[in-house]
Design an enzyme around this catalytic site. Structure first.
Site, PDB file in Angstrom:
ATOM      1  N   ARG A  55       1.059  -1.481   0.151  1.00  0.00           N
ATOM      2  CA  ARG A  55      -0.288  -0.093   0.172  1.00  0.00           C
ATOM      3  C   ARG A  55       1.250   1.012  -0.358  1.00  0.00           C
ATOM      4  NH1 ARG A  55      -2.196   2.198   4.682  1.00  0.00           N
ATOM      5  NH2 ARG A  55      -2.720   0.710   5.659  1.00  0.00           N
ATOM      6  N   TYR A 109     -15.763  16.074 -16.726  1.00  0.00           N
ATOM      7  CA  TYR A 109     -16.561  14.780 -16.772  1.00  0.00           C
ATOM      8  C   TYR A 109     -16.859  14.845 -16.208  1.00  0.00           C
ATOM      9  CZ  TYR A 109     -16.332  10.294 -15.138  1.00  0.00           C
ATOM     10  OH  TYR A 109     -16.909   8.781 -14.927  1.00  0.00           O
ATOM     11  N   ASP A 174      -6.472  18.428 -15.840  1.00  0.00           N
ATOM     12  CA  ASP A 174      -7.224  17.273 -16.374  1.00  0.00           C
ATOM     13  C   ASP A 174      -6.990  17.018 -18.854  1.00  0.00           C
ATOM     14  OD1 ASP A 174      -8.525  15.081 -17.499  1.00  0.00           O
ATOM     15  OD2 ASP A 174     -10.356  14.791 -16.783  1.00  0.00           O
ATOM     16  N   LYS A 199      -8.156   5.152 -19.716  1.00  0.00           N
ATOM     17  CA  LYS A 199      -8.270   5.542 -21.243  1.00  0.00           C
ATOM     18  C   LYS A 199      -7.103   5.460 -21.976  1.00  0.00           C
ATOM     19  CE  LYS A 199     -12.378   6.897 -19.348  1.00  0.00           C
ATOM     20  NZ  LYS A 199     -11.842   7.041 -17.657  1.00  0.00           N
TER      21      LYS A 199
END
Length: 382
Positions: A55, A109, A174, A199
């Site tokens: 982690r 988005y 972004d 993406k």
């Protein structure tokens, strides 16, 4: 750079493919030394040597982070389990710094819009245009957020002008739609660059991830958030994303050429009311986005849902950036969670369709798309 970034030491290691480290924990006999290293990780640092626990860090993910930072021209990059996890970490870091106010420019988005509007993470948002942005800044403003080209209208913003308007407030861009192949926001004055790595960076529709490129100081804050929230990128995802970067320029440039041709044809189609594509806009901002990009949007005169239902080669699905072309209806899917009035004000009409171009031949795509448009026009006539 895309081919070799993150792989600089492979020859010395006697390897050709990057190693995939799936360990969840890392044994050490010196527990006192491990305690000291754990404290460094908790403060957002990356001490040398193996991580204490998966982690906190992972060598495979670290390779992807170094590669993406190099491609974006940033000091560091921090990877997360998804694009929304990456954005959430940025907002949480802003709140933790005592500056919870965010200024954002629509459209974004849909889930990003919803996260800001809901205030779920303790932020307060002011919506602005590029022209009103400076007037919305306050002493507690910790972040300005913009997406360019914007999702789903492909609207562009001049990042250099926005960076000037932000003053000392960090500008987060972004860059999912453009990728560093077509646009490097840090070179235009941005401070933070965010990607839904799901993406174009991954590029094959088989990996979920997010990543933020930024300066070391903010990266430490993001690593602290990742440490406590556990929004870590899986090592296999890191491996696939690093592999995706190696073909990113070829994929983006090929898809962009096809997108430009399709946008040109759609603009002449009788069933299309309007095409949204940067490469066709003579008044677009100058000097940042190279070419028109691999996405386009268009508004149909007929039934958009009939167009979606009629495609056979193009994949009717949300997401974007895959090797296959995808089409979706933003008002129903990617931006359905945004209020109807806010969608309309952002230019997201009920007739708008968003098309992400893949690597199919342009004539095959056009045959499928034109037949689907005829089906949509017929539905309206009926």
């Amino acid at each position: 750079m895309a081919v070799h970034a993150g792989r600089e030491d492979l020859v010395e290691l006697g390897l050709h493919a990057p190693p995939l480290d799936l360990s969840t924990t890392y044994p050490a006999r010196d527990s006192r030394a491990e305690a000291a290293r754990l404290e460094e990780f908790a403060e957002g640092a990356r001490p040398p040597g193996q991580p204490v626990y998966a982690r906190l860090d992972n060598p495979t993910v670290g390779r992807f982070e170094r590669a993406l930072a190099e491609l974006e021209g940033a000091e560091q990059a921090v990877a997360f389990a998804s694009g929304m996890a990456a954005l959430s970490a940025c907002l949480l870091a802003t709140v933790a710094a005592g500056r919870p106010h965010v200024v954002a420019v629509r459209p974004l988005y849909g889930t990003s819009d919803h996260l800001l509007a809901s205030g779920l993470l303790g932020t307060r948002v002011s919506w602005a245009t590029p022209e009103t942005l400076a007037a919305e800044l306050r002493p507690d403003t910790g972040l300005v957020l913009v997406e360019t080209p914007a999702n789903p209208t492909l609207r562009e913003h001049d990042l250099r002008d926005l960076a000037i308007a932000c003053g000392e407030v960090p500008l987060l861009v972004d860059n999912t739609f453009a990728t560093p192949v077509l646009q490097r926001p840090i070179e235009c004055g941005a401070d933070i660059v965010l990607h839904s790595a799901t993406k174009f960076l991954g590029g094959h529709g088989d990996v979920l991830g997010g990543v933020v490129a930024c300066r070391e100081g903010f990266a430490r804050s993001l690593r602290q958030m990742r440490f406590v929230t556990g929004a870590t990128l899986h090592p296999l995802a890191g491996y696939l994303l690093l592999r995706g970067l190696s073909t990113l320029p070829v994929r983006v440039e090929a898809a962009s050429a096809t997108a430009h041709e399709l946008a040109t044809r759609l603009a002449e189609h009788p069933a299309v009311l309007r095409v949204h594509y940067p490469g066709l806009d003579p008044l677009r901002p100058r000097g940042q986005l190279r070419g028109g990009g691999p996405l386009l949007a268009f508004e149909v005169a007929g039934d958009p849902h009939a167009v979606i239902g009629a495609v056979r080669l193009i994949t009717p699905a949300v997401s974007l950036g895959s090797v296959d072309s995808l089409i979706q209806h933003p008002a129903s899917l990617s931006h359905h969670i945004v209020g109807e009035d806010d969608r309309r004000n952002a230019g997201i009409s009920e007739g708008l369709l968003r098309l992400s171009i893949g690597l199919e031949h342009v004539e095959d795509l056009w045959a499928d798309l034109s037949a689907a448009l005829e089906a949509g026009a017929a539905r309206r006539a009926g």
